[in-house]
Write a protein that holds these residues in place. Structure first.
Motif, PDB file in Angstrom:
ATOM      1  N   ASP A  70       0.833  -1.192   0.000  1.00  0.00           N
ATOM      2  CA  ASP A  70       0.000   0.000   0.000  1.00  0.00           C
ATOM      3  C   ASP A  70       0.874   1.251   0.000  1.00  0.00           C
ATOM      4  OD1 ASP A  70      -2.399   1.281   0.003  1.00  0.00           O
ATOM      5  OD2 ASP A  70      -3.038   0.564   1.962  1.00  0.00           O
ATOM      6  N   ILE A  71       0.322   2.384  -0.422  1.00  0.00           N
ATOM      7  CA  ILE A  71       1.078   3.635  -0.480  1.00  0.00           C
ATOM      8  C   ILE A  71       0.512   4.651   0.514  1.00  0.00           C
ATOM      9  CG2 ILE A  71       1.676   3.281  -2.897  1.00  0.00           C
ATOM     10  CD1 ILE A  71      -0.454   5.434  -3.567  1.00  0.00           C
ATOM     11  N   ILE A  72       1.331   5.617   0.880  1.00  0.00           N
ATOM     12  CA  ILE A  72       0.869   6.722   1.714  1.00  0.00           C
ATOM     13  C   ILE A  72      -0.029   7.615   0.864  1.00  0.00           C
ATOM     14  CG2 ILE A  72       1.593   8.802   2.937  1.00  0.00           C
ATOM     15  CD1 ILE A  72       4.107   7.215   3.804  1.00  0.00           C
ATOM     16  N   THR A  73      -1.220   7.913   1.381  1.00  0.00           N
ATOM     17  CA  THR A  73      -2.191   8.724   0.645  1.00  0.00           C
ATOM     18  C   THR A  73      -2.505  10.043   1.344  1.00  0.00           C
ATOM     19  OG1 THR A  73      -4.026   7.559   1.701  1.00  0.00           O
ATOM     20  CG2 THR A  73      -3.274   6.711  -0.430  1.00  0.00           C
ATOM     21  N   GLY A  74      -1.898  10.305   2.479  1.00  0.00           N
ATOM     22  CA  GLY A  74      -2.130  11.571   3.169  1.00  0.00           C
ATOM     23  C   GLY A  74      -1.221  11.722   4.365  1.00  0.00           C
ATOM     24  N   LEU A  75      -0.911  12.952   4.694  1.00  0.00           N
ATOM     25  CA  LEU A  75      -0.030  13.291   5.808  1.00  0.00           C
ATOM     26  C   LEU A  75      -0.575  14.581   6.415  1.00  0.00           C
ATOM     27  CD1 LEU A  75       2.748  12.077   6.746  1.00  0.00           C
ATOM     28  CD2 LEU A  75       3.838  13.779   5.313  1.00  0.00           C
ATOM     29  N   PHE A  76      -0.928  14.551   7.723  1.00  0.00           N
ATOM     30  CA  PHE A  76      -1.613  15.676   8.341  1.00  0.00           C
ATOM     31  C   PHE A  76      -1.070  15.952   9.733  1.00  0.00           C
ATOM     32  CE2 PHE A  76      -4.473  13.102   5.786  1.00  0.00           C
ATOM     33  CZ  PHE A  76      -4.891  14.017   4.838  1.00  0.00           C
ATOM     34  N   ASP A  77      -0.834  17.217  10.049  1.00  0.00           N
ATOM     35  CA  ASP A  77      -0.494  17.643  11.402  1.00  0.00           C
ATOM     36  C   ASP A  77      -1.801  17.744  12.174  1.00  0.00           C
ATOM     37  OD1 ASP A  77       0.038  19.046  13.755  1.00  0.00           O
ATOM     38  OD2 ASP A  77       1.268  20.569  12.772  1.00  0.00           O
ATOM     39  N   VAL A  78      -1.955  16.916  13.217  1.00  0.00           N
ATOM     40  CA  VAL A  78      -3.185  16.926  14.020  1.00  0.00           C
ATOM     41  C   VAL A  78      -2.888  17.372  15.449  1.00  0.00           C
ATOM     42  CG1 VAL A  78      -4.445  15.269  12.598  1.00  0.00           C
ATOM     43  CG2 VAL A  78      -3.023  14.430  14.461  1.00  0.00           C
ATOM     44  N   GLY A  79      -1.948  18.269  15.601  1.00  0.00           N
ATOM     45  CA  GLY A  79      -1.631  18.828  16.920  1.00  0.00           C
ATOM     46  C   GLY A  79      -0.426  18.180  17.550  1.00  0.00           C
ATOM     47  N   ASP A  80      -0.626  17.090  18.286  1.00  0.00           N
ATOM     48  CA  ASP A  80       0.477  16.418  18.974  1.00  0.00           C
ATOM     49  C   ASP A  80       1.106  15.301  18.155  1.00  0.00           C
ATOM     50  OD1 ASP A  80       0.239  18.034  21.179  1.00  0.00           O
ATOM     51  OD2 ASP A  80      -1.142  16.681  22.204  1.00  0.00           O
ATOM     52  N   SER A  81       0.615  15.055  16.954  1.00  0.00           N
ATOM     53  CA  SER A  81       1.090  13.945  16.127  1.00  0.00           C
ATOM     54  C   SER A  81       0.919  14.281  14.656  1.00  0.00           C
ATOM     55  CB  SER A  81       0.279  12.670  16.424  1.00  0.00           C
ATOM     56  OG  SER A  81       0.324  12.322  17.771  1.00  0.00           O
ATOM     57  N   ILE A  82       1.509  13.431  13.839  1.00  0.00           N
ATOM     58  CA  ILE A  82       1.245  13.454  12.407  1.00  0.00           C
ATOM     59  C   ILE A  82       0.363  12.245  12.119  1.00  0.00           C
ATOM     60  CG2 ILE A  82       2.215  13.207  10.105  1.00  0.00           C
ATOM     61  CD1 ILE A  82       4.719  14.569  11.108  1.00  0.00           C
ATOM     62  N   LEU A  83      -0.769  12.488  11.489  1.00  0.00           N
ATOM     63  CA  LEU A  83      -1.655  11.416  11.059  1.00  0.00           C
ATOM     64  C   LEU A  83      -1.238  11.023   9.654  1.00  0.00           C
ATOM     65  CD1 LEU A  83      -4.193   9.652  11.518  1.00  0.00           C
ATOM     66  CD2 LEU A  83      -5.535  11.555  10.587  1.00  0.00           C
ATOM     67  N   ILE A  84      -0.988   9.737   9.461  1.00  0.00           N
ATOM     68  CA  ILE A  84      -0.532   9.214   8.185  1.00  0.00           C
ATOM     69  C   ILE A  84      -1.601   8.277   7.655  1.00  0.00           C
ATOM     70  CG2 ILE A  84       1.251   7.870   7.009  1.00  0.00           C
ATOM     71  CD1 ILE A  84       2.975   8.613   9.657  1.00  0.00           C
ATOM     72  N   PHE A  85      -2.085   8.558   6.465  1.00  0.00           N
ATOM     73  CA  PHE A  85      -3.032   7.660   5.802  1.00  0.00           C
ATOM     74  C   PHE A  85      -2.284   6.830   4.781  1.00  0.00           C
ATOM     75  CE2 PHE A  85      -7.200  10.334   6.076  1.00  0.00           C
ATOM     76  CZ  PHE A  85      -7.325   9.998   7.396  1.00  0.00           C
ATOM     77  N   LYS A  86      -2.561   5.533   4.808  1.00  0.00           N
ATOM     78  CA  LYS A  86      -2.273   4.675   3.681  1.00  0.00           C
ATOM     79  C   LYS A  86      -3.659   4.281   3.181  1.00  0.00           C
ATOM     80  CE  LYS A  86       1.421   2.190   3.551  1.00  0.00           C
ATOM     81  NZ  LYS A  86       2.366   1.091   3.745  1.00  0.00           N
TER      82      LYS A  86
END
Length: 185
Positions: A70-86
């Motif tokens: 699978d590939i990474i489909t999103g990268l988001f700063d959500v405050g205390d972490s980075i949310l990574i979507f595959k």
């Protein structure tokens, strides 16, 4: 971004050749994080040196479940972490110091329904104290906890979210259904 990034001081332009060609780029904790590295590894997150968008040490990376196909489909700063979507999974990268020789960061998988496809990063929006996104077969919510929940499963009982017919310029799925939080779209 196929060959470095252009940097400007508003007087001249400079190519930052050390920056990896990436699909997603997000600033976090005084680093730059790049996800879905082109030509190298579409499951890799790389980050710059502290307080430097021009220095990218070769050891500054983590592979996000690289054998799942699978590939990474999103990268988001959500405050205390980075949310990574595959496309088939979600991950949190948390920490303050991202030194690969002395890692103080944590990568953990977030539970998500099996029918949730996280391939629509442009639908990812902050909504109150949560994040909402279209997941291929419906709308989903992430409240910075340990799981992603389908909105119509999670919130119908609370009476806060409703699926509504949505205007074309609103947040909506391919069938024209949008989301409403306490009656607001």
């Amino acid at each position: 971004n196929a060959g470095g990034t252009i940097r400007t001081n508003l007087t001249s332009f400079t190519r930052v050749a050390a920056m990896p060609a990436q699909r997603f780029l997000v600033p976090f904790r005084n680093y730059l994080f790049a996800g879905n590295i082109w030509g190298t590894n579409s499951s890799r997150i790389r980050w710059s040196a502290l307080a430097s968008g021009t220095t990218w040490p070769s050891a500054n990376f983590v592979d996000i479940s690289p054998d799942d196909g699978d590939i990474i489909t999103g990268l988001f700063d959500v405050g205390d972490s980075i949310l990574i979507f595959k496309k088939q999974s979600a991950w949190l990268l948390s920490g303050d110091v991202f030194d690969p020789t002395n890692p103080t960061y944590v990568l953990r998988r977030i539970d998500a329904p099996a029918d949730c496809l996280m391939g629509y990063p442009r639908t990812f929006v902050r909504w109150g104290d949560s994040y909402v996104f279209f997941g291929g077969s419906g709308w989903y919510r992430y409240d910075l906890g340990s799981s992603v929940d389908r909105i119509d499963d999670y919130d119908k009982a609370q009476g806060e979210w409703d699926l509504v017919d949505a205007p074309a310029d609103s947040i909506h799925d391919t069938d024209g259904h949008g989301i409403s939080y306490k009656g607001r779209l």
